[in-house]
Design an enzyme around this catalytic site. Structure first.
Site, mmCIF file in Angstrom:
data_model
loop_
_atom_site.group_PDB
_atom_site.id
_atom_site.type_symbol
_atom_site.label_atom_id
_atom_site.label_comp_id
_atom_site.label_asym_id
_atom_site.label_seq_id
_atom_site.Cartn_x
_atom_site.Cartn_y
_atom_site.Cartn_z
ATOM 1 N N HIS A 219 26.797 25.807 -2.582
ATOM 2 C CA HIS A 219 25.459 26.183 -3.025
ATOM 3 C C HIS A 219 25.193 25.773 -4.469
ATOM 4 O O HIS A 219 24.032 25.604 -4.875
ATOM 5 C CB HIS A 219 25.284 27.700 -2.874
ATOM 6 C CG HIS A 219 23.900 28.141 -2.591
ATOM 7 N ND1 HIS A 219 22.796 27.573 -3.190
ATOM 8 C CD2 HIS A 219 23.416 29.120 -1.775
ATOM 9 C CE1 HIS A 219 21.689 28.178 -2.752
ATOM 10 N NE2 HIS A 219 22.045 29.111 -1.898
ATOM 11 N N ASP B 82 15.345 13.521 10.957
ATOM 12 C CA ASP B 82 15.382 12.748 12.200
ATOM 13 C C ASP B 82 16.290 11.541 11.989
ATOM 14 O O ASP B 82 15.946 10.602 11.279
ATOM 15 C CB ASP B 82 13.971 12.303 12.575
ATOM 16 C CG ASP B 82 13.929 11.490 13.865
ATOM 17 O OD1 ASP B 82 15.000 11.243 14.457
ATOM 18 O OD2 ASP B 82 12.824 11.086 14.265
#
Length: 433
Positions: free
Chosen positions: A161, A384
């Protein structure tokens, strides 16, 4: 479901130029240093290509020059600050095959029995410490691509993170997917985090209650004790329930009129804060704290550059005596949240960064605290790679005991899902509410 993994392969940035990074250490801001924990996610695709794993490994190599800190390791600089040492160790990449059905991981309910264990098998991690530990234990990014017999695929990531908040993680995924499709990056990452450096003379201009210690006058330590059964549940709010909740959170109960508009996030967060406080049976004089993230990218002056890559979120905080919180209408809690969001401006953000500079290692206190994190607004499911967007993207592990996650429901619906854990003795109250 059995998952068989191959041996990890280290992926390095493609091209000679990427092999040489000028600085020994990559600077991490105070907002980065405060969240140096792994963020494990899964991204589920119902179809893929025959060479999907090879394509993703090769395209990872080609996108890493733009995100070179991922191949480094956390280290403490001579001045005592946490930073990324640019040692170019590479990113561990694992190919895997599952003998189960993709539907076992498509509903996104990490709280379902056995779901967390199944999802853990889809994310490659290395144990820290012990005889079997390796240098990969400190990898800032690991990748696992798991194929299913049905033709589906799950991309599992363990990303530290300290390098990315949710929005930056989503930007990295989209960039990676664009490289895989052979198209230019729609947003080039802006890597200079010095924009979020503390001021030369750190100045704390506001109370930072997010870090304040709260006395446990309700015996919560015992409620969350090691021998107390702890269970997780998920709760779905469809569009009609959300509208009812927003109406309640916007009303002036005394006048029976709507006083202000209220977002879905504010309404859900207010509701969770109130109900969790009630479920934990906090005493009326117990101070109950709410924490939630506010994106500061457009709130600082000047705004952070487009494509800023790092942690740009600030914890907003609300504190109320439990008796007042539970004795007032939901709209009062909602107004507190709206006020906390409005307070998170440039001056407050600079003050928070300076507070961490002055109080090195400070972490928000979590006694009597509800921490709400909204995964549904991050756009993690928009990447995608050439076979369509993910049907589900989300956390691969259960939240910590103080944390409530807001997830998106079905892709084509407006529903939201709350995932949280509570001591068994408190679950019934929350479920009834």
């Amino acid at each position: 479901m059995k998952v068989t993994r191959s041996e990890p392969v280290l992926v390095h940035p493609a091209g000679d130029a990427a092999a040489t990074v000028a600085e020994e250490y990559y600077f991490l801001s105070n907002l980065d240093q405060n969240v140096s924990v792994p963020m494990k996610t899964v991204h589920v695709f119902t179809s893929s290509s025959d060479n999907a794993a090879s394509l993703m490994r090769e395209s990872l190599s080609r996108v890493l020059p733009s995100y070179y800190p991922f191949q480094g390791a956390l280290a403490v600089r001579p001045d005592g600050r946490l930073a990324v040492r640019n040692d170019r160790r590479g990113v561990p990449f694992v190919e895997a095959a599952a003998d189960g059905e993709l539907r076992e991981v498509t509903d996104g309910d990490v709280s379902a029995p056995g779901a967390a264990e199944a999802l853990a098998n889809l994310v490659y991690t290395v144990r820290t410490g012990g005889e079997d530990a390796t240098e990969e234990a400190s990898s800032l990014l690991t990748v696992q691509v798991t194929t299913f017999k049905c033709g589906g695929l799950v991309l599992g990531l363990a990303m530290n993170h300290c390098l990315a908040d949710g929005q930056s993680a989503a930007e990295f995924l989209r960039s990676w997917a664009e490289v895989a499709r052979g198209v230019p990056l729609s947003t080039s990452p802006f890597l200079d985090r010095s924009l979020q450096s503390a001021r030369p003379v750190p100045t704390i201009s506001f109370p930072h209650d997010e870090f304040a210690e709260i006395d446990d006058v309700s015996g919560l330590a015992g409620v969350f004790g090691g021998d107390v059964p702890f269970v997780y549940r998920s709760f779905t709010f469809d569009a009609s329930k959300l509208e009812r909740l927003k109406k309640a959170a916007s009303e002036d109960a005394a006048a029976s009129t709507t006083t202000t508009t209220c977002s879905t996030f504010v309404a859900l967060t207010a509701f969770v804060w109130v109900v969790r406080t009630r479920a934990l049976r906090m005493r009326p004089e117990q101070r109950s704290k709410l924490l939630f993230a506010v994106d500061g990218r457009r709130r600082v002056e000047p705004p952070l550059p487009r494509g800023f890559w790092g942690n740009a979120v600030i914890f907003a905080c609300c504190i109320s005596d439990a008796g007042d919180l539970l004795g007032r209408p939901l709209s009062a809690a909602a107004r507190s949240i709206q006020d906390a969001i409005a307070r998170t401006d440039d001056a407050f953000i600079r003050s928070a960064i300076d507070y961490i500079e002055r109080n090195r290692g400070a972490r928000p206190s979590l006694t009597a605290t509800t921490l709400v994190t909204a995964w549904n607004r991050l756009g993690l499911d928009t990447a995608d790679f050439g076979w369509g967007q993910a049907v589900h993207s989300g956390p691969a592990e259960l939240p910590q005991k103080e944390v409530v996650m807001i997830l998106g429901g079905d892709r084509d619906s407006q529903s939201k899902v709350l995932v949280m854990g509570l001591p068994l003795s408190c679950v019934q109250v929350f479920e009834e509410m």
